[in-house]
Scaffold this motif. Structure first.
Motif, PDB file in Angstrom:
ATOM      1  N   HIS A  43      -6.563 -26.656  68.337  1.00  0.00           N
ATOM      2  CA  HIS A  43      -7.517 -26.587  67.227  1.00  0.00           C
ATOM      3  C   HIS A  43      -8.494 -27.752  67.224  1.00  0.00           C
ATOM      4  CE1 HIS A  43      -5.838 -23.104  65.413  1.00  0.00           C
ATOM      5  NE2 HIS A  43      -4.628 -23.606  65.488  1.00  0.00           N
ATOM      6  N   ASN A  44      -8.199 -28.758  68.010  1.00  0.00           N
ATOM      7  CA  ASN A  44      -9.047 -29.938  68.014  1.00  0.00           C
ATOM      8  C   ASN A  44      -9.752 -30.056  69.359  1.00  0.00           C
ATOM      9  OD1 ASN A  44     -10.277 -32.342  67.693  1.00  0.00           O
ATOM     10  ND2 ASN A  44      -8.407 -33.548  67.441  1.00  0.00           N
ATOM     11  N   MET A  92      -4.936 -22.107  61.400  1.00  0.00           N
ATOM     12  CA  MET A  92      -5.677 -22.748  60.318  1.00  0.00           C
ATOM     13  C   MET A  92      -5.212 -22.128  58.998  1.00  0.00           C
ATOM     14  SD  MET A  92      -8.409 -24.766  59.625  1.00  0.00           S
ATOM     15  CE  MET A  92      -9.478 -24.993  58.216  1.00  0.00           C
ATOM     16  N   GLN A 135      -7.725 -26.881  48.284  1.00  0.00           N
ATOM     17  CA  GLN A 135      -8.047 -27.018  49.710  1.00  0.00           C
ATOM     18  C   GLN A 135      -7.750 -28.430  50.195  1.00  0.00           C
ATOM     19  OE1 GLN A 135     -12.058 -25.841  50.452  1.00  0.00           O
ATOM     20  NE2 GLN A 135     -11.735 -23.749  49.793  1.00  0.00           N
ATOM     21  N   LYS A 136      -8.194 -29.385  49.390  1.00  0.00           N
ATOM     22  CA  LYS A 136      -7.965 -30.780  49.779  1.00  0.00           C
ATOM     23  C   LYS A 136      -6.476 -31.096  49.799  1.00  0.00           C
ATOM     24  CE  LYS A 136     -10.721 -32.573  46.681  1.00  0.00           C
ATOM     25  NZ  LYS A 136     -11.436 -33.589  45.901  1.00  0.00           N
ATOM     26  N   ALA A 163      -4.908 -29.633  52.894  1.00  0.00           N
ATOM     27  CA  ALA A 163      -5.320 -30.398  54.083  1.00  0.00           C
ATOM     28  C   ALA A 163      -4.589 -31.735  54.131  1.00  0.00           C
ATOM     29  CB  ALA A 163      -6.824 -30.619  54.054  1.00  0.00           C
ATOM     30  N   GLN A 187     -12.795 -36.551  62.273  1.00  0.00           N
ATOM     31  CA  GLN A 187     -11.535 -36.618  63.016  1.00  0.00           C
ATOM     32  C   GLN A 187     -11.001 -38.043  63.086  1.00  0.00           C
ATOM     33  OE1 GLN A 187     -10.380 -33.889  62.991  1.00  0.00           O
ATOM     34  NE2 GLN A 187     -10.608 -32.737  64.869  1.00  0.00           N
ATOM     35  N   SER A 197      -8.022 -29.222  62.978  1.00  0.00           N
ATOM     36  CA  SER A 197      -9.437 -28.915  63.185  1.00  0.00           C
ATOM     37  C   SER A 197     -10.293 -29.884  62.365  1.00  0.00           C
ATOM     38  CB  SER A 197      -9.711 -27.477  62.760  1.00  0.00           C
ATOM     39  OG  SER A 197      -9.428 -27.340  61.392  1.00  0.00           O
ATOM     40  N   GLU A 255     -12.523 -29.287  60.204  1.00  0.00           N
ATOM     41  CA  GLU A 255     -12.667 -28.866  58.808  1.00  0.00           C
ATOM     42  C   GLU A 255     -11.511 -29.404  57.964  1.00  0.00           C
ATOM     43  OE1 GLU A 255     -12.554 -25.977  61.265  1.00  0.00           O
ATOM     44  OE2 GLU A 255     -14.526 -26.842  61.660  1.00  0.00           O
ATOM     45  N   LEU A 256     -10.313 -29.270  58.535  1.00  0.00           N
ATOM     46  CA  LEU A 256      -9.122 -29.714  57.809  1.00  0.00           C
ATOM     47  C   LEU A 256      -9.150 -31.231  57.627  1.00  0.00           C
ATOM     48  CD1 LEU A 256      -7.009 -27.693  56.904  1.00  0.00           C
ATOM     49  CD2 LEU A 256      -5.498 -28.560  58.664  1.00  0.00           C
ATOM     50  N   GLN A 263     -11.712 -33.071  57.497  1.00  0.00           N
ATOM     51  CA  GLN A 263     -12.753 -33.423  56.523  1.00  0.00           C
ATOM     52  C   GLN A 263     -12.229 -33.292  55.099  1.00  0.00           C
ATOM     53  OE1 GLN A 263     -16.322 -31.078  56.826  1.00  0.00           O
ATOM     54  NE2 GLN A 263     -17.481 -32.688  55.800  1.00  0.00           N
ATOM     55  N   LEU A 264     -11.471 -32.217  54.880  1.00  0.00           N
ATOM     56  CA  LEU A 264     -10.898 -32.030  53.545  1.00  0.00           C
ATOM     57  C   LEU A 264      -9.945 -33.171  53.210  1.00  0.00           C
ATOM     58  CD1 LEU A 264     -10.341 -28.197  53.669  1.00  0.00           C
ATOM     59  CD2 LEU A 264     -11.805 -29.417  52.063  1.00  0.00           C
TER      60      LEU A 264
END
Lengths: 320, 450
Positions: A83-84, B34, B45-46, B49, B137, B435, B437-438, B440-441
């Motif tokens: 996923h990364n 995900m 969501q946060k 994550a 990241q 990922s 997105e995760l 970032q959350l």
């Protein structure tokens, strides 16, 4: 706990457990069943699935690849995490590469910057390789055992750089940190006719911000390229580069030596029979204008002093 | 302690990815998806994550402690090309209206793309790539500075918790001094070294004990493989040979040199067949047969050497190094002083003679040497806490990577923390399985804003 007796007949139970289990577990449970009346627990669906995966698709990950090289999930060569995409397993220096670097520094006596530029390996990495190689050699000389089988196996699982011709360069060597002052957009009106260089841009971001030329680890490389642009021969430019690299290293060494000497001058050593007392001169002005500077020494009125407090965690912040 | 609980650590129902090389973890990693967060509120969501990412990044660390470590300043770098810097002073990027000049329309494609001279110089006429720098990241970058996490990242421990234990138990040195605090934050340039035995135990296979060992032995004895039969035969023959040698040794004065030499040749032949078997069998499959063969080989080498030294051979001096001793021995067996003159005269004929006599050839000697060296480097030693000869533990390879901010020397189990992890264009150095997105959350959770 008293032995639990399962409601199902024992034999039936053993048979069932044998179906969804790896062979050694099944063998073990059969052996146990002769002595124990407790039926082993059945595998649930998730466990069954896991064992199934481990025996089919996951089998390839059990042992390192026979031919060597990375063995990451989904057959990827450099991405251990699916996923990364942004994290890659980058090549490490192989055993021969480390020997090459060590010999260039310790035997040929080249400056670290020159070795770094020659092999395209970060200067700090060059220093680290030499430092650890020296430890390794001293351990070897004193007959201490090394972790050779471990080293072989681990390097076998990793992508490697051998520092030979035709290989992609190991890592970028002229990286600079992106200063937080330069991360914001800045609108600076200047006449169109003005030659607005990197140095001007740095000044616009802040008085203490240095231009990129001064911040890169190997500014001597820019000098080398400039010499080449000016039409100097490759040999002459290289000679100048080596000279500049050695001079800059010498300057750093001199600075360190001077610093150590000054510190020593500031100290007074008194050797008694049992102890060596060291007295240092302290500047009382170091507490700063409001008396709360962290550089100040000792207890000050109104400033918390945590040294002697109970349950205070005192993890060292540096080891020298 | 409550915050270091490990119930359902590698759960299958509610899987969490952890910093371990466990096979359960590998299974969870490969099937990880995900999480479905579209329907959730921003807070949820946060929360999700944060929960997922913290389950991997330092789950053994208290949340409060991590909150103190968290930093919103994410480090990134950019590479400067000295060639470009030597040719341009930067004013070309500010030319025109402040963002570089457009090239005059030459090629149609170039005109369409609107390539600027800056990009021409840097990328050979190609448009600059717009790959973003994955700052998000880098959320857990401060965690990578911890000593225990660094020990795990250097592949010296099979999990972050084990690495923590190594530190607490005093098996880790920082710059040559024992450091017992797993929360010690490494500074750039710090060298940490882990006890070699601990590393070998942590990353090696488990020793087979009790039932499993017995089962393996039973399976080996039951399976009638031809190779094994050969091995047994070879062993019997070797024993016979030894006995024969012993009987011949007693009346040593009477026995002529020819017989002694023949015996030695026979013994060497057996040695070689053993060495061949050991070298040919794959390393991963350490069967009982191979173990037996190795032991027998060592024994034979010892007897052969004892025999050679008992011979009146002044030139053979023991160096203490088995490999060197053996090679000297072999060369002497091939060329006894009396024979040496002969052989110097007719080298070609000798090669044929050698073959007839069954003496080891050059390749065979090399083979034998290799087998013995392998054995010396990675010996079978029942006193060790791990299975010997050492082999990597199962399912290690998918987790084997070393991030660039560490430089590791595996021979001495030491590593240098070169610098803090950084982000580059399209690349982040913090090893995280999640990922962007995760991440970032999660970053937003720790920002504590909104």
């Amino acid at each position: 706990m008293p032995p639990r007796i399962h409601s199902q007949p024992l034999l039936n139970c053993v048979e069932q457990t044998c179906l969804g289990r790896p062979s050694w577990q099944a063998a073990a449970s059969q052996q146990c069943s002769q002595f124990s009346t407790t039926a082993s627990r059945e595998l649930n669906r998730e466990q069954r699935r896991m064992w199934q995966w481990l025996r089919s698709e996951g089998r390839q990950y059990r042992n390192p690849k026979p031919g060597g090289g990375p063995n990451y999930l989904a057959g990827s060569t450099n991405k251990p995490f699916r996923h990364n995409e942004t994290f890659r397993s980058q090549p490490v220096l192989s055993e021969e590469a480390r020997n090459k670097i060590w010999s260039a520094v310790m035997e040929q006596g080249l400056p670290l910057k020159a070795v770094s530029a020659k092999y395209s390996v970060d200067m700090r990495r060059v220093a680290a390789v030499v430092r650890m190689k020296e430890i390794e050699r001293s351990m070897q000389a004193s007959g201490q055992p090394l972790a050779r089988p471990y080293a072989k196996a681990v390097l076998n699982m990793l992508p490697q750089t051998h520092l030979v011709e035709g290989e992609p360069e190991h890592e970028p060597i002229n990286e600079i940190h992106i200063h937080s002052y330069t991360m914001q957009q800045l609108f600076l009106p200047t006449p169109e006719s003005r030659k607005f260089t990197r140095a001007d841009a740095a000044k616009a971001f802040g008085d203490h911000i240095l231009p990129a030329e001064k911040r890169i680890p190997l500014p001597e490389l820019v000098g080398l390229e400039k010499d080449l642009v000016e039409g100097l021969s490759r040999e002459e430019a290289n000679r100048r580069f080596m000279h500049a690299a050695a001079a800059s290293e010498q300057a750093i060494a001199d600075r360190e030596a001077r610093k150590a000497r000054e510190e020593e001058e500031n100290k007074k050593r008194v050797d008694s029979a049992r102890f060596e007392f060291r007295f240092e001169n302290i500047n009382a002005e170091a507490v700063g204008p409001n008396g709360r500077s962290r550089k100040g020494v000792g207890w000050r009125y109104g400033v918390p002093f945590h040294d002697r407090k109970r349950a205070e965690v005192k993890i060292p912040t540096k080891v020298e | 302690m409550k915050y270091r609980r490990i119930e359902r650590f590698h759960g299958l129902k509610r899987p969490r990815i952890r910093q371990t090389w466990n096979k359960y973890n590998l299974y969870n990693l490969q099937r990880a998806r995900m999480p479905r967060i579209i329907q959730k509120t921003f807070f949820q969501q946060k929360w999700i994550a944060k929960a997922l990412t913290r389950g991997y990044h330092g789950e053994h660390i208290k949340e409060r402690q991590w909150e103190r470590m968290f930093s919103r300043r994410l480090l990134s770098v950019v590479n400067m090309d000295p060639k470009y810097m030597a040719r341009h002073d930067g004013s070309e990027q500010a030319a025109g209206r402040g963002s570089g000049l457009e090239l005059p329309l030459q090629g149609r494609q170039r005109a369409e793309q609107g390539v600027r001279p800056v990009e021409v110089a840097r990328n050979g006429g190609q448009r600059a790539t717009k790959t973003p720098t994955p700052y998000m990241q880098m959320t857990y970058a401060p965690m990578e500075r911890r000593l225990d996490v660094a020990v795990f990242r250097a592949l010296f421990a099979s999990s972050a918790r084990q690495a923590r234990q190594f530190v607490v138990h005093g098996a880790v040195k920082v710059n040559g001094k024992k450091m017992v605090y797993p929360g010690y934050l490494l500074n750039p340039g710090d060298l940490f070294q882990v006890n070699i035995e601990r590393v070998m135990t942590a990353t090696g296979r488990k020793k087979e004990t009790g039932k499993k060992k017995m089962a393996a032995a039973k399976a080996a004895s039951a399976g009638g493989e031809p190779a094994e039969a050969e091995e047994a035969e070879a062993k019997a023959a070797a024993e016979g040979g030894e006995e024969a040698a012993e009987t011949t040794r007693e009346p040593a004065d009477e026995v002529d040199e020819e017989t002694a030499k023949a015996n030695e040749a026979a013994a060497l032949k057996k040695l070689l067949s053993r060495a061949k078997f050991i070298v040919s069998s794959p390393n991963q499959d350490l069967s009982v047969k191979r173990k037996q063969a190795i032991r027998a080989l060592i024994k034979d080498v010892k007897t052969a050497m004892a025999r050679a030294s008992s011979k009146k051979n002044s030139s053979l001096q023991k160096t203490g190094n088995v490999v060197d001793d053996l090679t000297t021995l072999l060369s002497q067996l091939e060329l006894s002083p009396a024979e040496a003159k002969e052989k110097a005269e007719e080298a070609e004929a000798v090669a044929a003679k050698e073959k007839d006599e069954g003496l080891p050839t050059e390749e065979e000697r090399a083979l034998l040497k290799k087998a013995i060296e392998e054995e010396l480097e990675n010996p079978s030693d029942p006193t060790k806490p791990y299975a010997t000869p050492w082999r990597p533990r199962p399912y290690m390879a998918p987790f084997a990577f070393i991030p660039r901010y560490l430089e590791v020397n595996q021979n001495i189990c030491a590593a240098v923390y070169l610098r803090h992890p950084v982000a580059r264009q399209g690349q982040a150095e913090v090893p995280t399985p999640f990922s962007p997105e995760l991440s970032q959350l999660a970053f937003n959770w720790y920002l504590r804003r909104g």
